[in-house]
Design a protein around this motif. Structure first.
Motif, PDB file in Angstrom:
ATOM      1  N   LYS A 734       0.811  -1.230   0.000  1.00 30.12           N
ATOM      2  CA  LYS A 734       0.000   0.000   0.000  1.00 30.12           C
ATOM      3  C   LYS A 734       0.842   1.276   0.000  1.00 30.12           C
ATOM      4  CE  LYS A 734      -3.712   2.316   2.557  1.00 30.12           C
ATOM      5  NZ  LYS A 734      -4.643   2.213   3.716  1.00 30.12           N
ATOM      6  N   PRO A 735       1.839   1.426   0.907  1.00 29.01           N
ATOM      7  CA  PRO A 735       2.611   2.680   0.879  1.00 29.01           C
ATOM      8  C   PRO A 735       3.385   2.854  -0.430  1.00 29.01           C
ATOM      9  CG  PRO A 735       3.639   1.073   2.354  1.00 29.01           C
ATOM     10  CD  PRO A 735       2.305   0.540   1.976  1.00 29.01           C
ATOM     11  N   THR A 736       3.837   1.785  -1.036  1.00 29.56           N
ATOM     12  CA  THR A 736       4.592   1.872  -2.286  1.00 29.56           C
ATOM     13  C   THR A 736       3.672   2.304  -3.417  1.00 29.56           C
ATOM     14  OG1 THR A 736       6.022   0.107  -1.489  1.00 29.56           O
ATOM     15  CG2 THR A 736       6.126   0.618  -3.836  1.00 29.56           C
ATOM     16  N   VAL A 737       2.469   1.669  -3.480  1.00 28.99           N
ATOM     17  CA  VAL A 737       1.494   2.046  -4.515  1.00 28.99           C
ATOM     18  C   VAL A 737       1.105   3.506  -4.381  1.00 28.99           C
ATOM     19  CG1 VAL A 737      -0.863   1.647  -5.318  1.00 28.99           C
ATOM     20  CG2 VAL A 737       0.616  -0.301  -4.794  1.00 28.99           C
ATOM     21  N   LYS A 857      10.092  -1.425 -10.064  1.00 25.85           N
ATOM     22  CA  LYS A 857      10.738  -0.728 -11.177  1.00 25.85           C
ATOM     23  C   LYS A 857      10.138   0.667 -11.372  1.00 25.85           C
ATOM     24  CE  LYS A 857      12.334  -4.631 -13.992  1.00 25.85           C
ATOM     25  NZ  LYS A 857      12.153  -5.383 -15.271  1.00 25.85           N
ATOM     26  N   SER A 858       8.843   0.764 -11.096  1.00 23.59           N
ATOM     27  CA  SER A 858       8.183   2.063 -11.276  1.00 23.59           C
ATOM     28  C   SER A 858       8.432   3.014 -10.115  1.00 23.59           C
ATOM     29  CB  SER A 858       6.676   1.858 -11.459  1.00 23.59           C
ATOM     30  OG  SER A 858       6.077   1.419 -10.245  1.00 23.59           O
ATOM     31  N   ARG A 859       8.940   2.494  -8.993  1.00 24.79           N
ATOM     32  CA  ARG A 859       9.108   3.325  -7.792  1.00 24.79           C
ATOM     33  C   ARG A 859      10.565   3.413  -7.326  1.00 24.79           C
ATOM     34  NH1 ARG A 859       4.634   4.566  -8.974  1.00 24.79           N
ATOM     35  NH2 ARG A 859       2.723   4.483  -7.687  1.00 24.79           N
ATOM     36  N   VAL A 860      11.482   2.737  -8.018  1.00 26.29           N
ATOM     37  CA  VAL A 860      12.845   2.622  -7.501  1.00 26.29           C
ATOM     38  C   VAL A 860      13.559   3.967  -7.392  1.00 26.29           C
ATOM     39  CG1 VAL A 860      13.953   2.229  -9.756  1.00 26.29           C
ATOM     40  CG2 VAL A 860      14.955   1.239  -7.676  1.00 26.29           C
ATOM     41  N   ASN A 861      13.143   4.930  -8.143  1.00 29.45           N
ATOM     42  CA  ASN A 861      13.793   6.242  -8.091  1.00 29.45           C
ATOM     43  C   ASN A 861      12.962   7.290  -7.377  1.00 29.45           C
ATOM     44  OD1 ASN A 861      16.142   5.465  -9.570  1.00 29.45           O
ATOM     45  ND2 ASN A 861      14.910   5.496 -11.470  1.00 29.45           N
ATOM     46  N   SER A 862      11.965   6.862  -6.610  1.00 30.75           N
ATOM     47  CA  SER A 862      11.109   7.811  -5.896  1.00 30.75           C
ATOM     48  C   SER A 862      11.258   7.624  -4.398  1.00 30.75           C
ATOM     49  CB  SER A 862       9.650   7.620  -6.315  1.00 30.75           C
ATOM     50  OG  SER A 862       9.206   6.328  -5.940  1.00 30.75           O
ATOM     51  N   GLY A 863      10.860   8.649  -3.662  1.00 33.47           N
ATOM     52  CA  GLY A 863      10.903   8.563  -2.210  1.00 33.47           C
ATOM     53  C   GLY A 863      12.238   8.997  -1.645  1.00 33.47           C
ATOM     54  N   SER A 864      12.377   8.823  -0.346  1.00 26.28           N
ATOM     55  CA  SER A 864      13.613   9.190   0.349  1.00 26.28           C
ATOM     56  C   SER A 864      14.754   8.292  -0.094  1.00 26.28           C
ATOM     57  CB  SER A 864      13.423   9.061   1.858  1.00 26.28           C
ATOM     58  OG  SER A 864      13.241   7.687   2.206  1.00 26.28           O
ATOM     59  N   GLN A 865      15.978   8.700   0.254  1.00 24.67           N
ATOM     60  CA  GLN A 865      17.131   7.883  -0.115  1.00 24.67           C
ATOM     61  C   GLN A 865      17.035   6.489   0.471  1.00 24.67           C
ATOM     62  OE1 GLN A 865      20.913   9.465   1.098  1.00 24.67           O
ATOM     63  NE2 GLN A 865      22.096   7.872   0.061  1.00 24.67           N
ATOM     64  N   THR A 867      14.315   4.878   1.192  1.00 25.29           N
ATOM     65  CA  THR A 867      13.280   4.158   0.449  1.00 25.29           C
ATOM     66  C   THR A 867      13.821   3.657  -0.882  1.00 25.29           C
ATOM     67  OG1 THR A 867      11.494   5.427   1.480  1.00 25.29           O
ATOM     68  CG2 THR A 867      11.003   4.365  -0.627  1.00 25.29           C
ATOM     69  N   ARG A 868      14.569   4.522  -1.585  1.00 23.46           N
ATOM     70  CA  ARG A 868      15.114   4.121  -2.887  1.00 23.46           C
ATOM     71  C   ARG A 868      16.085   2.952  -2.742  1.00 23.46           C
ATOM     72  NH1 ARG A 868      15.511   9.794  -3.438  1.00 23.46           N
ATOM     73  NH2 ARG A 868      17.792   9.682  -3.242  1.00 23.46           N
ATOM     74  N   MET A 869      16.938   3.014  -1.706  1.00 26.62           N
ATOM     75  CA  MET A 869      17.886   1.912  -1.479  1.00 26.62           C
ATOM     76  C   MET A 869      17.145   0.612  -1.146  1.00 26.62           C
ATOM     77  SD  MET A 869      20.851   2.997  -2.142  1.00 26.62           S
ATOM     78  CE  MET A 869      21.792   1.639  -1.494  1.00 26.62           C
ATOM     79  N   HIS A 870      16.100   0.751  -0.358  1.00 27.59           N
ATOM     80  CA  HIS A 870      15.270  -0.420  -0.005  1.00 27.59           C
ATOM     81  C   HIS A 870      14.671  -1.035  -1.268  1.00 27.59           C
ATOM     82  CE1 HIS A 870      12.113  -2.822   1.833  1.00 27.59           C
ATOM     83  NE2 HIS A 870      11.164  -2.049   1.296  1.00 27.59           N
ATOM     84  N   TYR A 871      14.088  -0.218  -2.145  1.00 31.94           N
ATOM     85  CA  TYR A 871      13.488  -0.733  -3.376  1.00 31.94           C
ATOM     86  C   TYR A 871      14.553  -1.330  -4.288  1.00 31.94           C
ATOM     87  CZ  TYR A 871       9.153   1.746  -2.156  1.00 31.94           C
ATOM     88  OH  TYR A 871       8.011   2.189  -1.532  1.00 31.94           O
ATOM     89  N   ALA A 872      15.697  -0.656  -4.386  1.00 38.75           N
ATOM     90  CA  ALA A 872      16.764  -1.136  -5.267  1.00 38.75           C
ATOM     91  C   ALA A 872      17.276  -2.506  -4.831  1.00 38.75           C
ATOM     92  CB  ALA A 872      17.916  -0.122  -5.290  1.00 38.75           C
ATOM     93  N   LEU A 873      17.446  -2.668  -3.530  1.00 36.67           N
ATOM     94  CA  LEU A 873      17.928  -3.967  -3.040  1.00 36.67           C
ATOM     95  C   LEU A 873      16.910  -5.075  -3.312  1.00 36.67           C
ATOM     96  CD1 LEU A 873      19.954  -5.702  -1.514  1.00 36.67           C
ATOM     97  CD2 LEU A 873      18.839  -5.007   0.630  1.00 36.67           C
ATOM     98  N   MET A 874      15.632  -4.815  -3.058  1.00 44.02           N
ATOM     99  CA  MET A 874      14.616  -5.834  -3.320  1.00 44.02           C
ATOM    100  C   MET A 874      14.552  -6.163  -4.816  1.00 44.02           C
ATOM    101  SD  MET A 874      11.412  -5.171  -0.732  1.00 44.02           S
ATOM    102  CE  MET A 874      11.042  -3.519  -1.326  1.00 44.02           C
TER     103      MET A 874
END
Length: 883
Positions: A734-737, A857-865, A867-874
């Motif tokens: 939900k928070p990512t969407v 992929k649609s959110r990897v460059n959004s949000g706080s640093q 958050t971005r690192m968290h998405y990138a690792l996943m």
């Protein structure tokens, strides 16, 4: 005539005179000659009996005459008793370590045996006669007689016959003085085995073992055996104790069963009564059928005419429990009351003083608490938080011949823990380390009453509390009348639904003395049926009683389950709505934990009590969410006979399943209260219960699609796999969407979701999930991939094994036979889902993984640093996993 008479007298006188004229020497020679002519008698021959027992030795006269000669035991066994049915039981009388078995316990079931004679030998035969027939099948009866001979477990030479030739004498020493596994002194549930996590290998020490006291009575004999062993304990492959010396004094009782067995009462799976299973072979049937005898005492009216008139009468023979004098003095009153209160349901069916509690007799030479003739309630000075109520039956009829309750000392610790954790929010009197005497007495009475119920033949009825509306548990009028459950044979416990202030309004905190179901069960099992000609005729009547009651859910029997399929038949639960009841319960746990320090700080100087209560609170929380989780994919089950107005099975309604999933997901963000920093700084409870529970919940919920699938295939309006997966996905992402920065907790849940989905898709995830494997002290499988349960933290597993169950009441297993139709009693076996083809869920989980990949992929460059690192690792781990 006169002349003849005179002549006769003269002749007699002449003869007399002539005889008197022989010289004395001549007479003496004649006497010597006569003496020498008599035959000389042979020396008296000593019989084999006299040879055996010529020396002074100990004897005991009774059913069998016992002789103890130079450490050997001889049976002088009456010929009239050959072929008679007997039970050979073994009871622990003294022991070197009660972690291996407790005093008064019977580690093994009695052996059903016969003594037989063939030529110059006597055999001991172990009987297993599970195959039976009826009076209309004499041919089958003859066949069964030869197909079910007793297996010879001992054979003895006849050493002598009794002087009157009515008994054979043989040396029976090794029946009582050997390493007989069937009469072992080791309890398979002993504390030293840590509830099955440790194994024991024992070596019998014959040179340190010997016979003790022997006693004999009219229908039984008692032999005490002093048995010595050494043993080794292992946990897996690790040896934790080696060559530990061990000695037990065992009382072996050989009891003669009645020549004519008690007429059995047939029972079926709709009643919570322990069964003795048989396989029926009959000319009337076209298949072998499972037949079950109800385990019950012989309760018969002493005055049948008065009983028929509706008068209260005493039974011919009451059910008597002897109370151990070694109980702590303060426990004795509630224990006596626990036994005697069972007269209340018996009075409703016309019997008075049917159940008695007595002191150990001091002036009865026959009384021996370790003889299986006597049913006792025994005290065990050991730190086990438990009690047990096993019983033993005449295997020919199901008649209960012995029953015992073992009360371990730390049962008081257990009820203290229950009462505090489940009711301290509402009952101010229990907010201390020690419960008030009246509260403890009432709790002890409840525990022992439950165990005595097992001794009377009643199994657990786990559905009894599920028929009570949750809100009724906050009603003063309802709880004062009905307590927390409709049967004390449930694991219902105390009123954890009650809120602060409820007790002042009159809400009751405890189970009832008896519930509605308890009265029904006693009526079914013990009401005499006089005018039926056979057990089959009786069953037609008693079966109809169950059918007539089937429409009332209060009178439904819910079996104890391993993996919970029917959420109405769970342990430790209250009320008809698990979500609502658990919301109340968790609210109370938070209240208790927040106040724990203030309530007990002056009594708990070393924090030991608070440590135990903290563990108990976490454990109780796991129970509450487990009660909810059982509704996800749950199936309501009913034992159904023709004419019963119930469905054999029915899926838990879609709305209830979805509410359960959403409740569990909602718990993930509402667990801050569990990590009580003020308390955790001072107790030995390391780590984060909150984090562990979040991991356990998300893993269980993600895997719950396995459960949902089974239920969905049986429902007209299902909660589908797709709907379940969507609800979980929508919550986790939900928070990512929404384009929001996820919190630390939400990040952890997302990582754990990926690990679990990959596992369900048959893939090895490249990442670690929420935490490394080492967090749980073991592999992933140990912390939550069981689709039917919420994982228990490693640090609580030992704790829960000691506190989850109130009692062990003996095996509820019913005899099964290959190829035999389970028939009307299939409900004694675990439920099985047949012909439901399980679809593979790997594709659905794979699709979810790809869906997450697209989202990231649609959110990897959004949000706080962060958050971005968290998405990138996943995203990196997903792509690595998919290669």
């Amino acid at each position: 005539m006169l002349k003849k008479t005179v002549l006769s007298l003269l002749c007699c006188g002449l003869l007399a005179g002539t005889l008197g004229a022989f010289p004395a020497a001549a007479a003496s020679k004649k006497k010597k000659k006569a003496k020498s002519e008599q035959p000389v008698s042979a020396p008296k021959k000593t019989s084999e009996y006299e040879k055996l027992f010529k020396e002074k030795h100990e004897t005991a006269d009774g059913m069998i005459r016992l002789h103890k000669v130079k450490g050997k035991l001889y049976f002088e066994f009456p010929v009239a008793l050959l072929g008679r049915d007997m039970l050979l039981g073994s009871t622990v009388s003294e022991i070197s370590d009660n972690g291996d078995a407790v005093i008064g316990s019977k580690p093994t079931d009695p052996l059903w045996i016969q003594f037989t004679r063939t030529g110059d030998k006597v055999q001991v035969r172990k009987l297993v006669r599970d195959n039976v027939t009826d009076a209309a099948s004499p041919n089958i009866a003859r066949s069964l007689a030869s197909n079910n001979i007793g297996a010879i477990i001992k054979s003895y030479d006849i050493a002598a016959w009794s002087p009157d030739s009515c008994a054979v004498v043989f040396n029976a020493t090794d029946l009582f003085l050997s390493d007989n596994k069937a009469l072992t002194p080791f309890d398979p549930y002993g504390e030293n085995l840590y509830y099955g996590r440790v194994t024991r290998s024992a070596n019998y020490q014959s040179d340190k073992s010997f016979l003790g006291e022997i006693r004999a009575f009219g229908d039984n004999v008692v032999i005490r055996s002093h048995l010595s062993y050494t043993y080794t304990l292992k946990s897996g492959s690790k040896e934790i104790a080696s060559d530990v010396p061990f000695t037990a004094v065992m009382t072996r009782s050989l009891v003669l069963l009645p020549e004519t067995p008690y007429e059995p009462r047939f029972v079926d799976s709709r009643m919570s009564v322990f069964p003795t299973g048989k396989i029926l072979f009959s000319e009337r049937e076209q298949q072998a059928k499972l037949l079950c005898y109800a385990n019950r005492w012989r309760v018969e009216p002493s005055d049948e005419a008065a009983y028929r008139r509706g008068e209260l009468v005493r039974p011919k023979k009451p059910i008597v429990f002897y109370i151990d004098p070694d109980f702590p003095e303060s426990w004795r009153k509630p224990i006596f009351e626990a036994v005697e209160q069972w007269n209340e349901p018996f009075e409703r069916i016309g019997f008075k003083q049917a159940v008695e509690a007595r002191e150990f007799p001091k002036d009865d030479p026959e009384f021996d608490p370790d003889n299986i003739k006597y049913s006792c309630i025994r005290y065990a000075p050991i730190g086990i938080s438990n009690a047990m109520g096993p019983s033993w039956v005449d295997p020919r009829s199901g008649e209960i011949v012995n029953a015992s309750v073992y009360v371990f000392h730390d049962i008081v610790k257990l009820v203290n823990n229950w009462r505090f954790i489940q009711t301290a929010q509402a009952d101010k009197s229990v907010r201390s380390v020690k419960l008030p005497r009246e509260v403890m007495d009432d709790a002890l009475r409840y525990v022992v009453t439950h165990e005595v119920g097992h001794c009377l033949g009643f199994m657990h009825n786990m559905s009894a509390s599920a028929v009570i509306p949750v809100d009724s548990l906050r009603s003063p009028s309802f709880t004062q009348k009905y307590g927390t459950t409709t049967s004390i044979m449930d694991y219902a416990r105390f009123n954890y639904v009650a809120q602060p202030g409820d007790m002042e309004r009159g809400v009751r905190m405890t189970p009832p003395r008896f519930g509605v179901y308890d009265y029904y069960a006693v009526k079914w099992l013990y009401t005499p049926v006089f005018d039926a000609a056979s057990p089959e005729e009786v069953y037609k009547i008693t079966s109809r009683w169950i059918t007539e009651a089937a429409a009332d859910p209060v009178l439904r029997y819910g079996k104890q389950q391993g993996a919970v399929l029917d959420p109405r038949s769970q342990t430790e639960d209250l009320g008809d709505d698990a979500v609502k009841a658990s919301e109340y319960g968790i609210r109370n746990l938070r209240y208790i934990l927040a106040n724990l320090n203030d309530w007990v700080k002056d009594e708990d100087r070393d924090y030991s009590y608070r440590t135990d209560i903290y563990k108990g609170i976490v454990s109780q929380y796991i129970r509450y969410i487990g009660h909810v989780f059982a509704n996800v994919g749950g199936i309501y089950l009913n034992e159904k006979h023709v004419g019963d107005p119930v469905d054999a099975y029915k899926s838990v309604p879609r709305e209830r399943q979805r509410a359960a999933v959403l409740f569990l997901l909602g718990q993930l963000g509402d667990l801050d209260w569990m990590d009580d920093e003020g308390l955790m700084r001072n107790i030995q409870f390391m780590g984060s219960p909150k984090t562990y529970m979040q991991i356990a919940i998300i893993r269980a919920v993600v895997m719950s699609a396995v459960k949902v699938e089974n239920s969905a295939q049986l429902s007209d309006d299902p909660y589908t796999v797709e709907a379940c997966m969507k609800d979980i996905y929508d919550f986790v992402w939900k928070p990512t969407v929404q384009g929001k920065n996820p919190t630390e907790e939400q990040m952890m849940i997302q990582r754990e979701y990926l690990l679990t989905v990959c596992k369900a898709a048959g893939l090895k995830y490249a990442g670690t999930g929420a935490v490394p494997k080492a967090f749980a002290g073991g592999p992933d499988e140990e912390i939550g991939f069981d689709p039917y349960a919420i994982a228990v933290p490693e640090c609580l597993r030992g704790y829960q094994s000691m506190t989850d169950n109130l009692c062990y009441c003996g095996s509820e297993h019913v005899h099964s036979h290959a190829g035999a139709d389970p028939g009307p009693v299939s409900g004694y076996n675990p439920p099985r889902i047949l012909y439901v083809v399980k679809q593979s869920l790997e594709a659905e989980n794979y699709a979810n993984l790809l869906r997450v990949q697209r989202l990231l992929k649609s959110r990897v460059n959004s949000g706080s640093q962060k958050t971005r690192m968290h998405y990138a690792l996943m995203l990196h781990n997903i792509e690595k996993t998919l290669k």
